[in-house]
Design a protein around this motif. Structure first.
Motif, PDB file in Angstrom:
ATOM      1  N   VAL A   1     -10.802   0.675   1.630  1.00 27.17           N
ATOM      2  CA  VAL A   1      -9.984   1.877   1.799  1.00 27.17           C
ATOM      3  C   VAL A   1     -10.802   3.000   2.443  1.00 27.17           C
ATOM      4  O   VAL A   1     -10.286   3.778   3.247  1.00 27.17           O
TER       5      VAL A   1
ATOM      6  N   ARG B   1      -4.232  -1.241  -2.452  1.00 28.46           N
ATOM      7  CA  ARG B   1      -4.695  -0.002  -1.813  1.00 28.46           C
ATOM      8  C   ARG B   1      -3.784   1.170  -2.175  1.00 28.46           C
ATOM      9  O   ARG B   1      -4.237   2.283  -2.408  1.00 28.46           O
TER      10      ARG B   1
ATOM     11  N   LEU C   1       0.192  -0.967   4.216  1.00 28.76           N
ATOM     12  CA  LEU C   1      -0.669  -0.679   3.074  1.00 28.76           C
ATOM     13  C   LEU C   1      -0.440  -1.710   1.978  1.00 28.76           C
ATOM     14  O   LEU C   1       0.614  -1.706   1.327  1.00 28.76           O
TER      15      LEU C   1
END
Length: 165
Positions: free
Chosen positions: A100, A62, A58
């Motif tokens: 996302v 994000r 990640l």
């Protein structure tokens, strides 16, 4: 044919390591304060990005998006509020949300009273991932930040950062 030789006694004007004094203004205390703040921020971002990106895949932007939603009652913000909180343009927020959302971590919802407004909220998958990442992030924060400050120093730092914010 080679050009005429330069005067060999003349010193170049771009010597490195000469005894010239520092450029005026570089010793300004505000520049030093900003430099320290910037160095600490970069060090912390690198430490957090390493573990969050390596362990969870990640990227930090994000994670920040998920964190902002997770900290909001109802886990939902408008696109413009999200852009403001993340400090990015509305176009940047749109691109980030698109990425996302493609991962299934957030969903968009049209506003019922204003068609120009879109809401972004966490999905169950986004909520689950955020909970996992937060466990690691809190450990990173303890290691890199809070363990180095006593509670009074942390309160002082928070107050100063709020003042600057």
């Amino acid at each position: 044919m080679d050009p005429a030789p330069a005067d060999l006694d003349q010193q170049p004007t771009h010597t490195v390591g000469s005894s010239r004094p520092p450029i005026p203004g570089t010793d300004d205390p505000a520049i030093g304060t900003y430099g320290r703040l910037h160095e600490v921020t970069r060090r912390l971002e690198r430490a957090f990005a390493r573990t969050i990106a390596d362990r969870f895949g990640l990227p930090i932007p994000r994670f920040e998006l998920l964190l902002r939603l997770g900290r909001t009652p109802g886990e939902e913000l408008t696109m413009s509020a999200l852009a403001d909180q993340l400090g990015i343009t509305s176009g940047g927020a749109t691109r980030l949300v698109d990425r996302v959302a493609t991962d299934g971590l957030v969903a968009r919802r049209a506003c019922t009273s204003d068609r120009r407004v879109q809401h972004v909220g966490l999905t169950e998958a986004g909520r689950d991932l955020l909970e996992q990442v937060l466990e690691q992030h809190r450990a990173d924060l303890a290691r890199e930040l809070t363990s180095r400050l006593d509670p009074d120093a942390q309160r002082q730092l928070d107050a100063l950062l709020d003042l600057l914010r």
